[in-house]
Write an enzyme that holds these catalytic residues in place. Structure first.
Site, PDB file in Angstrom:
ATOM      1  N   HIS A  93       0.838  -1.196   0.000  1.00 41.18           N
ATOM      2  CA  HIS A  93       0.000   0.000   0.000  1.00 41.18           C
ATOM      3  C   HIS A  93       0.873   1.245   0.000  1.00 41.18           C
ATOM      4  O   HIS A  93       1.925   1.286   0.626  1.00 41.18           O
ATOM      5  CB  HIS A  93      -0.991   0.010   1.167  1.00 41.18           C
ATOM      6  CG  HIS A  93      -0.392  -0.072   2.534  1.00 41.18           C
ATOM      7  ND1 HIS A  93       0.110  -1.238   3.059  1.00 41.18           N
ATOM      8  CD2 HIS A  93      -0.231   0.866   3.488  1.00 41.18           C
ATOM      9  CE1 HIS A  93       0.544  -1.022   4.291  1.00 41.18           C
ATOM     10  NE2 HIS A  93       0.354   0.266   4.577  1.00 41.18           N
ATOM     11  N   VAL A  94       0.406   2.231  -0.739  1.00 40.26           N
ATOM     12  CA  VAL A  94       1.090   3.512  -0.841  1.00 40.26           C
ATOM     13  C   VAL A  94       0.249   4.547  -0.104  1.00 40.26           C
ATOM     14  O   VAL A  94      -0.958   4.642  -0.329  1.00 40.26           O
ATOM     15  CB  VAL A  94       1.279   3.923  -2.323  1.00 40.26           C
ATOM     16  CG1 VAL A  94       1.831   5.332  -2.426  1.00 40.26           C
ATOM     17  CG2 VAL A  94       2.195   2.936  -3.039  1.00 40.26           C
TER      18      VAL A  94
END
Length: 152
Positions: free
Chosen positions: A109-110
């Site tokens: 996840h960013v």
């Protein structure tokens, strides 16, 4: 963020909080719903509008993401960063990811976080903010989602 008391084994997509969000099994304020990725508001945002971008397929880390997916995935991150400025009036954004260490959910996840000068974010001592209500969180998600669906 993993809810308190809930354990997720590394690489176990069956118990992955983000996989549950992608499948619609867990509620989230969705900002982007694309065939290859989904973005939703962080439940414990640094600042209002703090968004998490995840691939729909369960990949634990950036090194697990297939090379052909890098461009499209980070293209979504780029558009989210732009929306932080155009829709939320942020001066810029903070875009980051963790691989294993400090990765609270073992699903790539960013973080895309709206930033402004003197906003209090210093080093790694990050203040957390809360939305005043679920309705306010939904309104932030809608604003960002609309900007992504209708780029200027």
């Amino acid at each position: 963020m993993v809810p308190k008391g809930e354990n997720v084994r590394m690489g176990d997509s069956k118990r992955c909080v983000f996989c549950e969000i992608v499948k619609g099994e867990r509620p989230a304020h969705v900002v982007l719903d694309a065939p290859d990725a989904m973005a939703f508001l962080d439940a414990r945002p640094l600042f209002k509008g703090h968004t998490l971008l995840v691939p729909r397929t369960h990949y634990e880390t950036l090194t697990d993401l297939p090379g052909e997916s890098l461009g499209p995935f980070f293209g979504h991150a780029q558009r989210l960063a732009s929306a932080m400025e155009s829709v939320l009036g942020a001066a810029g954004s903070f875009v980051a990811l963790n691989n294993r260490v400090s990765q609270s959910v073992p699903h790539l996840h960013v973080h895309v976080v709206p930033r402004n000068r003197k906003d209090g974010l210093r080093g790694f001592f990050w203040p957390r903010q809360k939305y005043d209500s679920d309705a306010e969180a939904a309104e932030y998600a809608t604003r960002l989602s609309n900007a992504l669906a209708n780029p200027a």
